[in-house]
Design an enzyme around this catalytic site. Structure first.
Site, mmCIF file in Angstrom:
data_model
loop_
_atom_site.group_PDB
_atom_site.id
_atom_site.type_symbol
_atom_site.label_atom_id
_atom_site.label_comp_id
_atom_site.label_asym_id
_atom_site.label_seq_id
_atom_site.Cartn_x
_atom_site.Cartn_y
_atom_site.Cartn_z
ATOM 1 N N ARG A 61 50.538 64.636 38.011
ATOM 2 C CA ARG A 61 49.961 64.467 36.676
ATOM 3 C C ARG A 61 49.295 65.773 36.269
ATOM 4 O O ARG A 61 49.167 66.685 37.069
ATOM 5 C CB ARG A 61 48.909 63.364 36.708
ATOM 6 C CG ARG A 61 47.817 63.691 37.715
ATOM 7 C CD ARG A 61 46.596 62.825 37.634
ATOM 8 N NE ARG A 61 45.526 63.414 38.425
ATOM 9 C CZ ARG A 61 45.265 63.113 39.704
ATOM 10 N NH1 ARG A 61 46.015 62.234 40.344
ATOM 11 N NH2 ARG A 61 44.276 63.700 40.342
ATOM 12 N N GLU A 75 44.023 64.436 65.610
ATOM 13 C CA GLU A 75 44.554 65.572 64.850
ATOM 14 C C GLU A 75 43.580 66.734 64.929
ATOM 15 O O GLU A 75 42.440 66.578 65.379
ATOM 16 C CB GLU A 75 44.835 65.188 63.388
ATOM 17 C CG GLU A 75 43.622 64.793 62.602
ATOM 18 C CD GLU A 75 43.951 64.424 61.151
ATOM 19 O OE1 GLU A 75 45.022 63.864 60.886
ATOM 20 O OE2 GLU A 75 43.111 64.708 60.286
#
Lengths: 168, 505
Positions: free
Chosen positions: B296, B204
């Site tokens: 969250r 990558e």
């Protein structure tokens, strides 16, 4: 009034005199003028320096906060031993302890193995993090008291070493 | 108070975030119920909620993670909503599911959104389809050298060869040009084989000097999804953030707008509701890549609150109750600069080794623009059972320089004794010229702080002098003039007791 403290294996002697508004403490060549502001909080003046320092005494140690830097000093006991403040106490290098209560993730050495100083010895997990404990001195692994997965406290040595005699 | 939203909220957490939720409930006039393990009988959150119920022994599996027990307590004590905080059950889809079955509102996203975003592979495929930028590279492991060469050309050098089974930097190679690609792949494969017994590697784009920049989002049940600007969290040790700030010094208003729009796109593609955070990797050329979305309230949410004036936990509660995002929240801007320092029970002078013990002294800094979110007090026992975060110190000032200065002073005025904290370490980070100049990359601590050594010998005489004074306990209080004997307080000498009867000596 005299006091003794231990920092990094060195003894520091102090001599204190009561003044009209606090105390003067002589350490080496310096004299510190100290006034208690509230319990645990002190105003210190010496050689033109002025600082507020916090200090509490607990059992055989004093804990100090100087501008965010934390220091612990050992208080020698009657029989001459001491907690030694921060760091490993000299003479205990032959025992490897857990830095805090936890679980042994992996023992990295075997009994009978020769290790150099700073050799990784064991990985202990505490507070959800892994900590590697290294040998404080070179030597031979004499005894291992636990196995992988065991719970350990900070009192019982995990590994005992036969220290190599150092040639000076 | 026109509408209280809920009858009573159960706070399924401990420490500073439990206190944060309790305080938001107080603003809204909603009663709270704390749950606690036997290790937290005397904890600050236990004694601060309107009610507190013991739910089990110290191991989290038997207390703070025990979903059935928590749901039972909620039903028994008539709580109609549960706030999970962060950590523990906050990103466990089984809790919203159990809440749904019990007729209790879960203050957070749906179980489905949690599952999707919790799966890195699935969520990346979904976000690529939605047009959110991802780090360019291979979708699967490469088979032939040609495949690697093609992928490297497409992503652009430098590229990173990574072991599929990888971790800890093993089987990893940075490749800067096509000439060294082949040998790097072979070296990475050998290393991967040795380390993991599997030589599968993939490729990558290598992001140089990356920053960690995340966007706060809010989404309600009325079709509104908005972002509340960024937080930069590049200062990390052991891949955990310790200092966060907003605004980021890296973003122009143009890139900020693009990233904010991408963050909103991520939340919308996931069908997200309530508060969440979209994390990006940001490179030096203005490129940004989606990493993951956290489902969250985050530890570092206060810096967003400081510059926007929004109370995020209040918005979480309102959204969960079916209300739209508050009107004022849709008209926010970034005012001034905010920094957060995490106060962990760890030794900043010894490789961040966790520290446990009793807090012997606790004095929090005060002043305009200084906020302390704390879960401890003098006397609190800090154990080894739970996350070592004690508190968060947050400052707000008109600009970044002033915010840095305010934080340095506040860290000096924040006195915690008895256990180690890394306050001095963070002061040294804030004082570093590279930090001041805004060059904050995720490699900051290993690059700039690795050689740091603090010499406590320099102040050992000062420490010994003050220790002498502290041991005598006979030093004058400066007010009053005359000498007086400092006596221990009766609370320290009385021993264990109960009202009505003494239970021991």
């Amino acid at each position: 009034m005299k006091n003794e403290f231990i920092h990094n294996d060195e003894l520091i002697e102090t001599e204190m005199e009561i003044t009209s508004d606090g105390v003067d403490v002589a350490v080496g060549d310096s004299t510190y003028h100290i006034v208690e502001l509230t319990e645990g909080k002190y105003r210190v003046e010496a050689n033109g320096m002025k600082k507020t320092v916090c200090c509490v005494v607990n059992a055989d140690k004093t804990f100090l906060d100087i501008d965010g830097l934390l220091i612990e000093l050992g208080i020698p006991s009657e029989d001459g031993n001491s907690s030694g403040g921060a760091g490993a106490v000299a003479g205990e290098k032959d025992k490897i302890f857990a830095p805090m209560p936890g679980k042994i993730v992996k023992l990295l050495v075997k009994e009978g193995e020769t290790v150099a100083e700073k050799t990784p010895m064991v990985i202990v997990e505490a507070m959800k993090m892994e900590h590697q404990v290294n040998a404080a001195a070179a030597g031979v692994v004499k005894k291992i008291n636990f196995a992988d997965g065991d719970q350990v406290d900070t009192e019982t040595p995990i590994i005992e070493l036969e220290i190599e005699e150092k040639e000076e | 108070m026109a509408d209280k939203y809920f009858k009573k909220i159960l706070v399924a957490n401990r420490g500073e975030i439990a206190m944060r939720v309790i305080n938001a409930c107080r603003l809204l006039g909603i009663p709270t119920l704390a749950v606690y393990s036997t290790a937290d009988k005397e904890a600050v959150h236990t004694r601060s909620a309107d009610e507190a119920v013991e739910i089990g022994p110290p191991p989290p599996n038997e207390s703070y993670l025990a979903i059935d027990r928590i749901i039972d307590v909620a039903k028994q004590f008539d709580c109609d909503a549960i706030h999970p905080g962060y950590g523990f059950l906050a990103e466990n889809p089984l809790l919203p599911e159990a809440c749904g079955k019990a007729g209790i509102i879960f203050i957070g996203p749906s179980a489905d959104a949690m599952r999707l975003l919790g799966n890195k592979v699935q969520s990346r495929i979904k976000m690529a389809d939605a047009g959110v930028p991802l780090i360019p590279g291979m979708k699967s492991a490469g088979a032939s050298l040609e495949q690697f060469e093609e992928a490297a050309e497409k992503a652009g050098y430098p590229v990173l060869i990574k072991a599929a089974a990888g971790g800890g930097g093993k089987g990893m190679r940075i490749v800067r040009s096509a000439e060294t690609l082949k040998e790097s792949i072979e070296a990475a494969m050998r290393e991967a084989k040795n380390a993991f017994g599997d030589d599968t590697v993939y490729l990558e784009k290598y992001v140089e000097n990356p920053r960690h920049i995340e966007f706060q989002v809010l989404a309600d049940n009325h079709g509104n999804t908005i972002h509340l600007f960024e937080r930069e969290c590049s200062i990390q040790r052991r891949h955990q953030k310790i200092i966060e700030e907003t605004p980021s010094t890296a973003l122009t208003s143009e890139i900020r707008e693009k990233m904010g729009a991408a963050a909103v796109k991520v939340a919308e593609a996931a069908g997200y509701r309530n508060a969440g955070t979209v994390e990006f990797l940001y490179d030096t050329e203005g490129g940004f890549y989606f990493l993951e979305m956290n489902t969250r309230i985050q530890v570092e949410h206060p810096v967003t609150e400081m510059v926007t004036g929004v109370d995020l936990v209040v918005e979480q509660i309102r959204i969960a109750a079916g209300e739209p995002i508050s009107d004022y929240v849709r008209n926010i801007s970034q005012r001034g600069h905010s920094i957060e320092c995490r106060i962990y029970a760890e030794d900043g002078e010894d490789n961040f080794m966790p520290s446990s013990g009793k807090i012997l002294y606790n004095e929090e800094p005060v002043g305009p623009g200084i906020r302390v979110d704390s879960g401890v007090a003098a006397g609190t026992m800090v154990g080894v059972e739970y996350d070592p975060i004690l508190a968060k110190l947050i400052v707000h000032a008109p600009d970044r320089d002033m915010a840095i200065n305010k934080m340095i002073n506040a860290l000096k005025d924040y006195r915690i004794l008895g256990i180690k904290t890394s306050r001095r370490f963070m002061i040294d980070v804030l004082e570093h010229t590279e930090f001041r100049s805004g060059r904050t990359y995720t490699s900051f601590i290993e690059t700039h702080m690795a050689g740091r050594k603090v010499d406590t010998d320099e102040v050992s005489s000062l420490a010994a002098a003050v220790s002498s004074a502290a041991m005598m306990r006979k030093v004058n209080a400066s007010v009053g003039g005359g000498k007086k004997e400092m006596r221990p307080s009766p609370w320290q000498t009385i021993g264990p007791w109960e009202i009505g009867m003494r239970i021991g000596k």
